[in-house]
Design a protein around this motif. Structure first.
Motif, short mmCIF file in Angstrom:
data_model
loop_
_atom_site.label_atom_id
_atom_site.label_comp_id
_atom_site.label_asym_id
_atom_site.label_seq_id
_atom_site.Cartn_x
_atom_site.Cartn_y
_atom_site.Cartn_z
N LYS A 196 0.82 -1.20 0.00
CA LYS A 196 0.00 0.00 0.00
C LYS A 196 0.86 1.25 0.00
O LYS A 196 0.57 2.23 -0.70
CB LYS A 196 -0.93 0.01 1.21
CG LYS A 196 -2.05 -1.00 1.14
CD LYS A 196 -2.90 -0.92 2.39
CE LYS A 196 -4.00 -1.95 2.38
NZ LYS A 196 -4.80 -1.90 3.62
N ARG A 197 1.93 1.24 0.80
CA ARG A 197 2.82 2.41 0.88
C ARG A 197 3.50 2.65 -0.46
O ARG A 197 3.60 3.78 -0.93
CB ARG A 197 3.85 2.19 1.98
CG ARG A 197 4.76 3.38 2.19
CD ARG A 197 5.69 3.15 3.39
NE ARG A 197 6.38 4.37 3.74
CZ ARG A 197 7.46 4.83 3.13
NH1 ARG A 197 7.96 4.17 2.11
NH2 ARG A 197 8.05 5.95 3.50
N ASN A 198 3.99 1.58 -1.10
CA ASN A 198 4.67 1.73 -2.40
C ASN A 198 3.71 2.27 -3.46
O ASN A 198 4.09 3.12 -4.28
CB ASN A 198 5.27 0.40 -2.86
CG ASN A 198 6.50 0.03 -2.07
OD1 ASN A 198 7.14 0.89 -1.45
ND2 ASN A 198 6.85 -1.24 -2.07
N GLU A 199 2.46 1.78 -3.45
CA GLU A 199 1.48 2.28 -4.41
C GLU A 199 1.17 3.75 -4.16
O GLU A 199 1.03 4.54 -5.10
CB GLU A 199 0.20 1.44 -4.34
CG GLU A 199 0.37 0.06 -4.94
CD GLU A 199 -0.86 -0.80 -4.76
OE1 GLU A 199 -1.90 -0.31 -4.26
OE2 GLU A 199 -0.79 -1.99 -5.14
N ALA A 200 1.08 4.12 -2.88
CA ALA A 200 0.82 5.52 -2.54
C ALA A 200 1.98 6.41 -2.98
O ALA A 200 1.76 7.52 -3.49
CB ALA A 200 0.58 5.67 -1.04
N LEU A 201 3.21 5.92 -2.82
CA LEU A 201 4.38 6.71 -3.26
C LEU A 201 4.42 6.83 -4.78
O LEU A 201 4.82 7.87 -5.32
CB LEU A 201 5.67 6.07 -2.74
CG LEU A 201 5.91 6.22 -1.23
CD1 LEU A 201 7.13 5.41 -0.81
CD2 LEU A 201 6.07 7.68 -0.85
N ASP A 202 4.00 5.77 -5.50
CA ASP A 202 3.93 5.84 -6.96
C ASP A 202 2.93 6.91 -7.41
O ASP A 202 3.19 7.67 -8.34
CB ASP A 202 3.53 4.49 -7.55
CG ASP A 202 4.65 3.47 -7.50
OD1 ASP A 202 5.80 3.87 -7.28
OD2 ASP A 202 4.36 2.27 -7.66
N GLY A 239 1.71 12.41 -9.31
CA GLY A 239 1.17 13.75 -9.03
C GLY A 239 2.22 14.82 -9.21
O GLY A 239 1.94 15.89 -9.77
N GLU A 240 3.45 14.56 -8.75
CA GLU A 240 4.54 15.53 -8.92
C GLU A 240 4.81 15.78 -10.40
O GLU A 240 5.05 16.92 -10.80
CB GLU A 240 5.81 15.02 -8.23
CG GLU A 240 5.79 15.14 -6.74
CD GLU A 240 7.08 14.66 -6.11
OE1 GLU A 240 7.97 15.52 -5.86
OE2 GLU A 240 7.20 13.45 -5.87
#
Length: 198
Positions: free
Chosen positions: A19-25, A30-31
């Motif tokens: 979940k964390r990796n997907e959120a960082l992707d 977004g950036e």
């Protein structure tokens, strides 16, 4: 708590790390979206409800506030379907390939301009061999004018015009390379055109 299915032994949900990796992707995506110009952004399949959040993120320049707004944008992006985010990623990749081709074409035009300035008619003959549709007289006049401007320390108007002429000359070839690289797409376009004529 995730828990396991008693029958299959598989986990019910994604792990915290996944979940964390997907959120960082999604945050990285977004950036990228925030860093694009409005024209580049318009070419992407970005949902309408995300555009105000992207605009707000661009507007905020204070570091911490910008990071907070970027996280807010990522939160809204995670609510979108995965297919939508994948379509945006694919369009970004396609745009970066197109951008690389355009930069390569511009470097090629600059190289030809330098050859024309230094080698004169010999370079012009080689250019005409490669691009027979070029106007020999126009290029010869522009080169002569650019050399005169350089000798008199005048603004390089003709020098810039040479680049524009070369760029216009090479653009169709660059577009042809784009179509040639995506052979299946070109065939699909031709089939669609044939179907619409029937």
């Amino acid at each position: 708590m995730r828990g396991r299915d008693e029958e299959t032994g598989e986990f019910h949900d994604k792990s915290r790390k996944q979940k964390r990796n997907e959120a960082l992707d999604v945050l990285a995506l977004g950036e990228k979206l925030v860093s694009l110009t409005p024209a580049q952004l318009a070419r992407l399949p970005v949902p309408e409800d995300l555009l105000p959040h992207i605009a707000e993120c661009k507007r905020i320049t204070a570091h911490i506030a910008h990071k907070r707004q970027l996280a807010f944008l990522a939160k809204h992006m995670r609510r979108e379907e995965e297919a939508t985010l994948d379509a945006i990623r694919e369009a970004l990749d396609a745009n970066s390939d197109t951008g690389r081709r355009e930069v390569a074409m511009m470097h090629r035009a600059e190289d030809w301009r330098e050859k024309l300035m230094s080698d004169g008619d010999a370079a012009l003959s080689k250019l005409l061999d490669e691009y027979p549709q070029a106007d020999r007289q126009e290029l010869r006049t522009l080169v002569r004018n650019a050399q005169a401007e350089k000798a008199k320390n005048k603004p390089p108007r003709a020098y810039r015009e040479i680049f524009q002429v070369l760029r216009t000359l090479m653009l169709p070839a660059a577009l042809g390379l784009i179509v040639a690289d995506s052979g299946e797409d070109a065939e699909a376009v031709e089939e669609d055109a044939d179907d619409s004529q029937d």
